[in-house]
Design a protein around this motif. Structure first.
Motif, PDB file in Angstrom:
ATOM      1  N   VAL A 145     -52.342  70.801 -27.408  1.00 26.17           N
ATOM      2  CA  VAL A 145     -52.003  69.765 -26.429  1.00 26.17           C
ATOM      3  C   VAL A 145     -50.774  68.989 -26.889  1.00 26.17           C
ATOM      4  CG1 VAL A 145     -52.827  67.694 -25.244  1.00 26.17           C
ATOM      5  CG2 VAL A 145     -54.411  69.575 -25.718  1.00 26.17           C
ATOM      6  N   LEU A 146     -49.832  68.862 -25.971  1.00 26.33           N
ATOM      7  CA  LEU A 146     -48.633  68.066 -26.189  1.00 26.33           C
ATOM      8  C   LEU A 146     -48.843  66.736 -25.474  1.00 26.33           C
ATOM      9  CD1 LEU A 146     -45.687  68.395 -27.327  1.00 26.33           C
ATOM     10  CD2 LEU A 146     -45.025  68.911 -24.996  1.00 26.33           C
ATOM     11  N   SER A 147     -48.603  65.626 -26.159  1.00 25.11           N
ATOM     12  CA  SER A 147     -48.825  64.298 -25.589  1.00 25.11           C
ATOM     13  C   SER A 147     -47.512  63.557 -25.414  1.00 25.11           C
ATOM     14  CB  SER A 147     -49.723  63.466 -26.510  1.00 25.11           C
ATOM     15  OG  SER A 147     -50.984  64.041 -26.629  1.00 25.11           O
ATOM     16  N   LEU A 148     -47.383  62.881 -24.287  1.00 28.48           N
ATOM     17  CA  LEU A 148     -46.236  62.017 -24.009  1.00 28.48           C
ATOM     18  C   LEU A 148     -46.761  60.665 -23.558  1.00 28.48           C
ATOM     19  CD1 LEU A 148     -44.112  64.432 -21.774  1.00 28.48           C
ATOM     20  CD2 LEU A 148     -43.808  63.986 -24.192  1.00 28.48           C
ATOM     21  N   TYR A 149     -45.972  59.637 -23.799  1.00 24.35           N
ATOM     22  CA  TYR A 149     -46.359  58.287 -23.421  1.00 24.35           C
ATOM     23  C   TYR A 149     -45.309  57.739 -22.460  1.00 24.35           C
ATOM     24  CZ  TYR A 149     -49.366  59.156 -27.331  1.00 24.35           C
ATOM     25  OH  TYR A 149     -50.291  59.732 -28.170  1.00 24.35           O
ATOM     26  N   PRO A 150     -45.522  57.899 -21.142  1.00 26.82           N
ATOM     27  CA  PRO A 150     -44.467  57.570 -20.177  1.00 26.82           C
ATOM     28  C   PRO A 150     -44.056  56.102 -20.129  1.00 26.82           C
ATOM     29  CG  PRO A 150     -46.507  58.140 -19.053  1.00 26.82           C
ATOM     30  CD  PRO A 150     -46.717  58.435 -20.504  1.00 26.82           C
ATOM     31  N   PHE A 151     -44.988  55.174 -20.270  1.00 25.47           N
ATOM     32  CA  PHE A 151     -44.610  53.766 -20.218  1.00 25.47           C
ATOM     33  C   PHE A 151     -43.784  53.400 -21.452  1.00 25.47           C
ATOM     34  CE2 PHE A 151     -45.076  49.174 -20.579  1.00 25.47           C
ATOM     35  CZ  PHE A 151     -44.801  48.776 -19.286  1.00 25.47           C
ATOM     36  N   LEU A 178     -44.720  76.027 -28.627  1.00 23.66           N
ATOM     37  CA  LEU A 178     -46.059  75.558 -28.972  1.00 23.66           C
ATOM     38  C   LEU A 178     -46.760  76.631 -29.805  1.00 23.66           C
ATOM     39  CD1 LEU A 178     -47.487  73.864 -25.751  1.00 23.66           C
ATOM     40  CD2 LEU A 178     -46.823  72.775 -27.879  1.00 23.66           C
ATOM     41  N   PRO A 179     -47.334  76.233 -30.937  1.00 25.57           N
ATOM     42  CA  PRO A 179     -48.005  77.219 -31.781  1.00 25.57           C
ATOM     43  C   PRO A 179     -49.329  77.669 -31.172  1.00 25.57           C
ATOM     44  CG  PRO A 179     -48.333  75.027 -32.648  1.00 25.57           C
ATOM     45  CD  PRO A 179     -47.392  74.892 -31.490  1.00 25.57           C
ATOM     46  N   LYS A 180     -49.873  78.709 -31.718  1.00 29.24           N
ATOM     47  CA  LYS A 180     -51.192  79.203 -31.314  1.00 29.24           C
ATOM     48  C   LYS A 180     -52.248  78.396 -32.071  1.00 29.24           C
ATOM     49  CE  LYS A 180     -49.708  83.109 -29.211  1.00 29.24           C
ATOM     50  NZ  LYS A 180     -49.111  82.741 -27.988  1.00 29.24           N
TER      51      LYS A 180
END
Length: 194
Positions: A145-151, A178-180
């Protein structure tokens, strides 16, 4: 298990710049922990429409031609809203809206773009690590999972430290690499050969 990578964080690795712009692995979370901490959040249609109309209004009222005709929430257009004219925050303040509301409009608009184009999901973080991280976008590829914080990112954009276009470029590069899950487990000494 869900495996989290944060696009923004302290960069680790070699000092030769080989890892520059790459996401960092931040940890292993159980599905139970994920479900306790994050609640999926949908942008209400009326709320999103209002955000997009404010952005369109900014272009019209400042007589600025958009770089990208559509969608209005394309990163290049959002950068224009920040960099051209007298500024989106001042524009919103003319309508008696706060800087926080202006920031949220852009964060919602950018979130919708990433949800629509890349398949991110928006979540409310019940226990954010930072006050600006209550809203998070997550992209799940086979448990990584890739996480972003838009605010938080929008605040950086409005302060002149980042651009929406730069984030999209970083995102494109990171999604390709992205790795396995097995690779991550092996790096943590979990399962497989060490």
């Amino acid at each position: 298990m869900n495996f989290f990578k944060k696009l923004f964080g302290k960069k680790t690795g070699s000092s030769n710049g080989a890892n520059q712009g790459r996401a960092n692995f931040s940890g292993v979370y159980s599905t139970e922990h994920f479900n306790e901490r994050y609640n999926e959040f949908s942008l209400e249609k009326d709320m999103l429409d209002g955000c997009l109309k404010m952005i369109e209004g900014y272009f019209i009222d400042n007589q600025i031609e958009r770089i990208i005709e559509g969608p209005v929430n394309h990163p290049a257009n959002l950068d224009q809203v920040d960099q051209s004219g007298f500024g989106f925050v001042l524009y919103c303040q003319a309508f008696e809206l706060s800087e926080g509301e202006a920031t949220m409009f852009l964060a919602f608009a950018f979130s919708d773009y990433l949800i629509t184009k890349y398949g991110f999901k928006l979540y409310k973080d019940q226990k954010p690590d930072h006050p600006l991280r209550g809203m998070t976008l997550k992209y799940d590829k086979d448990g990584v999972v890739l996480s972003l914080y838009p605010f938080e990112y929008t605040v950086k954009v409005l302060k002149g430290n980042e651009t929406f276009s730069a984030l999209e470029e970083k995102l494109k590069a990171n999604l390709k690499e992205l790795p396995k899950v097995d690779e991550l487990l092996k790096n943590f000494g979990i399962g497989g050969d060490k």
